[in-house]
Write an enzyme that holds these catalytic residues in place. Structure first.
Site, PDB file in Angstrom:
ATOM      1  CG  ASN A 136      -4.497  11.353  -5.520  1.00  0.00           C
ATOM      2  OD1 ASN A 136      -3.817  11.388  -6.542  1.00  0.00           O
ATOM      3  ND2 ASN A 136      -5.054  10.241  -5.080  1.00  0.00           N
ATOM      4  CG  ASP A 160      -1.951   1.100   1.163  1.00  0.00           C
ATOM      5  OD1 ASP A 160      -3.026   0.847   0.597  1.00  0.00           O
ATOM      6  OD2 ASP A 160      -1.676   2.207   1.671  1.00  0.00           O
ATOM      7  CD  GLU A 195      -4.563   3.976  -1.582  1.00  0.00           C
ATOM      8  OE1 GLU A 195      -4.762   4.300  -0.399  1.00  0.00           O
ATOM      9  OE2 GLU A 195      -5.453   4.022  -2.462  1.00  0.00           O
ATOM     10  CG  ASP A 200      -3.726   8.838 -12.304  1.00  0.00           C
ATOM     11  OD1 ASP A 200      -4.183   8.288 -11.270  1.00  0.00           O
ATOM     12  OD2 ASP A 200      -4.440   9.402 -13.153  1.00  0.00           O
TER      13      ASP A 200
END
Length: 368
Positions: free
Chosen positions: A200, A192, A235, A209
């Protein structure tokens, strides 16, 4: 005023009159052989997988002689527990493929008939080896490209290019069945990306991304050919590793963690630091998992423990109900999982410390 249909009809005609481009038809050059089937020399012999985790995959028989089986030495490697290491051979004779069995354990079947001698394959022939069924077909380049594109779309994640969750689940089930039958090692690693939401929020979703793609690329390039790397969700990335003992898996997870921590991901001139937390479950650590979901649930519990212990670390699930941090043990409750997972009893997690923090700082507190 006229009816509704009349008003729409009048509007459409008006649009056409106002814009003559709508009435034009583009002229295209049609191929001269559009209605003529391709010659045999323009087509390739293929086997299309009809069952199993790789349903839709196309194997091309480009060599004059092609061996099929589980062995990496085979030109076509088939991953099924019922297939022998060298199971069958296909030989092109005068432009026609003929298949023969290589004294396999479970035999080779064509259209329901067991192959005892060399047998010629016809268009549409069904070939069964172990639990795998394939169809023989002659295909031209366009058909091959279409098949490959459809297969990739069915098993790949569009953003990262990794395998998707459906493929991961199907492959884990087959790998787990093999590991149980042969008492071999199997491990699941859940990775993770730490503080991904903050990436973000601070840099935008395009930056997020880019980070996800960069981490995915590193994981894909650092694993072995036989390992599976998939996008598990959001993620989270997952790895299936087989044939590696507990200590080797622990070292493997730590190596992946350190590789990601050393990445320099630049987006619009800004370097974005990134780390991952990794939860590891191993088939030879702790009680036997009778279902593949048990490995996933144990790895997920270890991942939660890694997050609560400070992130940027790899933890290994070892036994029911305990976690180990720097050699000390303490009982913990099962963490609450935000994702829908198979619920399996949590396992002890042992850690090789990623820093020099004290035991008091690193110890996992009881989860309420």
């Amino acid at each position: 005023m006229g009816s509704t249909s009349e008003r729409f009809a009048a509007l459409s005609i008006g649009d056409i009159v106002a814009n003559p481009e709508l009435t034009r038809t583009f002229i295209m050059d049609a191929p001269e052989t559009v209605d003529v089937p391709p010659a045999p020399s323009d087509r390739e012999a293929t086997l299309v997988v009809l069952t199993g985790t790789r349903m839709g995959l196309v194997h091309t028989l480009r060599d004059a002689t092609c061996e099929l089986g589980r062995s990496p030495e085979c030109q076509i490697q088939l991953d099924d527990d019922g297939i022998s290491r060298k199971h069958a051979r296909i030989t092109m004779r005068n432009g026609h493929p003929e298949i023969e069995d290589l004294r396999s354990t479970n035999g080779t079947y064509v259209d329901g008939h067991r192959v005892s001698t060399s047998f010629r394959l016809q268009e549409g022939s069904r070939v069964r080896m172990g639990g795998l069924t394939m169809k023989f077909a002659w295909q031209d380049k366009d058909a091959l490209r279409a098949h490959q594109h459809m297969y990739d779309m069915s098993v790949r994640d569009g953003l990262t290019g990794l395998f998707n969750r459906r493929y991961f689940d199907e492959r884990l089930e087959s790998e787990h069945a093999f590991a149980v039958r042969h008492r071999s090692a199997l491990a699941v690693l859940l990775c993770d990306i730490d503080h991904f939401k903050k990436v973000n929020d601070d840099h935008g979703h395009q930056a997020g991304d880019a980070v996800l793609r960069a981490v995915a690329t590193e994981l894909r390039e650092r694993v072995r050919t036989e390992d599976v790397v998939a996008r598990f969700g959001g993620e989270e990335l997952a790895v299936i590793a087989r044939g590696v003992d507990v200590n080797g898996t622990r070292a493997f997870a730590e190596r992946l963690r350190s590789i990601v921590a050393a990445l320099r991901i630049e987006v619009d001139g800004t370097i974005i630091p990134v780390t991952v937390s990794i939860g590891v479950a191993h088939s030879h650590a702790g009680p036997t998992c009778h279902r593949p979901e048990g490995l996933v649930a144990s790895a997920d519990t270890a991942l939660y423990a890694a997050k609560r212990a400070g992130r940027n670390r790899a933890l290994l699930a070892e036994s029911v109900g305990k976690y180990s941090v720097q050699g000390e043990f303490e009982e913990v409750a099962t963490p609450r999982m935000p994702r829908e997972r198979a619920q399996t009893a949590p396992q002890r997690v042992s850690e090789r410390p990623a820093s020099n923090k004290s035991v008091a700082e690193a110890r996992i507190r009881r989860i309420q």
